[in-house]
Scaffold this active site. Sequence first.
Site, PDB file in Angstrom:
ATOM      1  N   HIS A  56       0.845  -1.197   0.000  1.00  0.00           N
ATOM      2  CA  HIS A  56       0.000   0.000   0.000  1.00  0.00           C
ATOM      3  C   HIS A  56       0.879   1.245   0.000  1.00  0.00           C
ATOM      4  O   HIS A  56       2.094   1.160   0.117  1.00  0.00           O
ATOM      5  CB  HIS A  56      -0.982  -0.007   1.181  1.00  0.00           C
ATOM      6  CG  HIS A  56      -0.351   0.146   2.532  1.00  0.00           C
ATOM      7  ND1 HIS A  56       0.455  -0.809   3.099  1.00  0.00           N
ATOM      8  CD2 HIS A  56      -0.412   1.152   3.443  1.00  0.00           C
ATOM      9  CE1 HIS A  56       0.855  -0.405   4.305  1.00  0.00           C
ATOM     10  NE2 HIS A  56       0.356   0.779   4.528  1.00  0.00           N
ATOM     11  N   HIS A  58       1.582   3.956   1.840  1.00  0.00           N
ATOM     12  CA  HIS A  58       2.198   4.758   2.918  1.00  0.00           C
ATOM     13  C   HIS A  58       3.730   4.811   2.786  1.00  0.00           C
ATOM     14  O   HIS A  58       4.361   3.832   2.399  1.00  0.00           O
ATOM     15  CB  HIS A  58       1.797   4.205   4.288  1.00  0.00           C
ATOM     16  CG  HIS A  58       0.387   4.537   4.668  1.00  0.00           C
ATOM     17  ND1 HIS A  58      -0.354   3.798   5.551  1.00  0.00           N
ATOM     18  CD2 HIS A  58      -0.422   5.549   4.250  1.00  0.00           C
ATOM     19  CE1 HIS A  58      -1.556   4.342   5.682  1.00  0.00           C
ATOM     20  NE2 HIS A  58      -1.624   5.394   4.900  1.00  0.00           N
ATOM     21  N   ASP A  60       6.223   4.689   4.805  1.00  0.00           N
ATOM     22  CA  ASP A  60       7.086   3.717   5.495  1.00  0.00           C
ATOM     23  C   ASP A  60       7.103   2.370   4.763  1.00  0.00           C
ATOM     24  O   ASP A  60       7.804   1.449   5.174  1.00  0.00           O
ATOM     25  CB  ASP A  60       6.676   3.546   6.970  1.00  0.00           C
ATOM     26  CG  ASP A  60       5.262   3.037   7.162  1.00  0.00           C
ATOM     27  OD1 ASP A  60       4.348   3.557   6.493  1.00  0.00           O
ATOM     28  OD2 ASP A  60       5.054   2.108   7.971  1.00  0.00           O
ATOM     29  N   HIS A  61       6.347   2.265   3.648  1.00  0.00           N
ATOM     30  CA  HIS A  61       6.342   1.044   2.827  1.00  0.00           C
ATOM     31  C   HIS A  61       6.879   1.296   1.418  1.00  0.00           C
ATOM     32  O   HIS A  61       7.143   0.349   0.678  1.00  0.00           O
ATOM     33  CB  HIS A  61       4.913   0.477   2.744  1.00  0.00           C
ATOM     34  CG  HIS A  61       4.359   0.151   4.094  1.00  0.00           C
ATOM     35  ND1 HIS A  61       4.180  -1.133   4.534  1.00  0.00           N
ATOM     36  CD2 HIS A  61       3.989   0.949   5.129  1.00  0.00           C
ATOM     37  CE1 HIS A  61       3.714  -1.116   5.779  1.00  0.00           C
ATOM     38  NE2 HIS A  61       3.587   0.138   6.159  1.00  0.00           N
ATOM     39  N   HIS A 112      -7.305  -0.295   5.874  1.00  0.00           N
ATOM     40  CA  HIS A 112      -6.235   0.595   6.343  1.00  0.00           C
ATOM     41  C   HIS A 112      -6.013   1.692   5.296  1.00  0.00           C
ATOM     42  O   HIS A 112      -5.995   2.879   5.606  1.00  0.00           O
ATOM     43  CB  HIS A 112      -4.978  -0.236   6.565  1.00  0.00           C
ATOM     44  CG  HIS A 112      -3.762   0.539   6.938  1.00  0.00           C
ATOM     45  ND1 HIS A 112      -3.631   1.200   8.134  1.00  0.00           N
ATOM     46  CD2 HIS A 112      -2.599   0.753   6.263  1.00  0.00           C
ATOM     47  CE1 HIS A 112      -2.444   1.796   8.176  1.00  0.00           C
ATOM     48  NE2 HIS A 112      -1.801   1.539   7.057  1.00  0.00           N
ATOM     49  N   ASP A 134      -0.040  -3.632   6.438  1.00  0.00           N
ATOM     50  CA  ASP A 134      -0.604  -3.036   7.659  1.00  0.00           C
ATOM     51  C   ASP A 134      -2.078  -3.385   7.847  1.00  0.00           C
ATOM     52  O   ASP A 134      -2.814  -2.625   8.481  1.00  0.00           O
ATOM     53  CB  ASP A 134      -0.481  -1.501   7.599  1.00  0.00           C
ATOM     54  CG  ASP A 134       0.942  -1.019   7.801  1.00  0.00           C
ATOM     55  OD1 ASP A 134       1.832  -1.850   8.059  1.00  0.00           O
ATOM     56  OD2 ASP A 134       1.155   0.204   7.690  1.00  0.00           O
ATOM     57  N   HIS A 172       4.760  -4.471  10.860  1.00  0.00           N
ATOM     58  CA  HIS A 172       5.153  -3.746  12.075  1.00  0.00           C
ATOM     59  C   HIS A 172       5.260  -4.675  13.275  1.00  0.00           C
ATOM     60  O   HIS A 172       4.514  -5.647  13.396  1.00  0.00           O
ATOM     61  CB  HIS A 172       4.139  -2.633  12.407  1.00  0.00           C
ATOM     62  CG  HIS A 172       4.175  -1.480  11.468  1.00  0.00           C
ATOM     63  ND1 HIS A 172       5.022  -0.407  11.628  1.00  0.00           N
ATOM     64  CD2 HIS A 172       3.468  -1.231  10.335  1.00  0.00           C
ATOM     65  CE1 HIS A 172       4.828   0.462  10.649  1.00  0.00           C
ATOM     66  NE2 HIS A 172       3.887  -0.021   9.840  1.00  0.00           N
TER      67      HIS A 172
HETATM   68 FE    FE Z   1       3.112   0.935   8.030  1.00  0.00          FE
HETATM   69 ZN    ZN Z   2       0.320   1.829   6.501  1.00  0.00          ZN
END
Ligand code: FE
Ligand code: ZN
Length: 260
Positions: A56, A58, A60-61, A112, A134, A172
């Site tokens: 996805h 975001h 941090d990905h 999410h 996530d 995570h």
């Molecule tokens: Fe994340």
């Molecule tokens: Zn995320």
Amino acid sequence: MPLIIHTIPAFQDNYLWLFHLSGERAAFVVDPGDALPVLKCLEQHDLELAGILITHHHPDHTGGIKALLTQYDVPVYGPDSANIPQITQQLGEGDNITLAGTNFSVLEIPGHTLDHIAYHAAPNGGNPLVFCGDTLFSAGCGRLFEGSPQQMYQSLQKLAALPDATQIYCAHEYTLSNLAFATAVEPDSQALKEKIVADTQKREQGLPTIPTTLGIERETNPFLRCHLPPVAQAATQHGARQLQSPIEVLQEIRLWKDNF
Ligand code: FE
Ligand code: ZN
């Protein structure tokens, strides 16, 4: 040939996953929020990046995609999402890709985010596994940033339909705090008590609690247990209102968790 999966910790609590076939150098990274730890892992194990998988949009990905592409000219697999312009191979529900000799099928799991997908495989001679970003965490689920409780419920049900032995590779390390919340929902659960002991030990030794298995999650994850009386009763009590369906139970415990 077994599939080898390396755990790459990043940022505060992210896990990036790097997989390859034993004896082969072509490696694939899932959700590279950061490039540097991926490059280090490739070097350390004498591997060559052959592709990038995204669950996805975001940062941090996805934050490391650009830097990885400057060093490796590889395909980027991911959802059909306006938010991830670097994707070269857009994937949707039921699509199949073969990477590292392993067939992965794609599940759309919005909630999410709306663009969230998962990659599921049943490798020869190994346990089934899923990279689920996530959406499903150990003892928890992702926050509802874009989707509805109904979408998240259906996405979690889709993941819950996989075999019990499925290894859950989420993105995570939230397990211990999720378990504290799960205990507030189901204080009498023996399975939760055992998981807290086992996972606390792992964290004290600096080990990840991930992957978990779907069988364990079915026993301990409140977000997979919304249809069960103890979870429904706890949610009803916390929300002080009658809840009509497992979807409303999920909505209530997600709200509860957001403020826990
Ligand atoms: Fe994340
Ligand atoms: Zn995320």
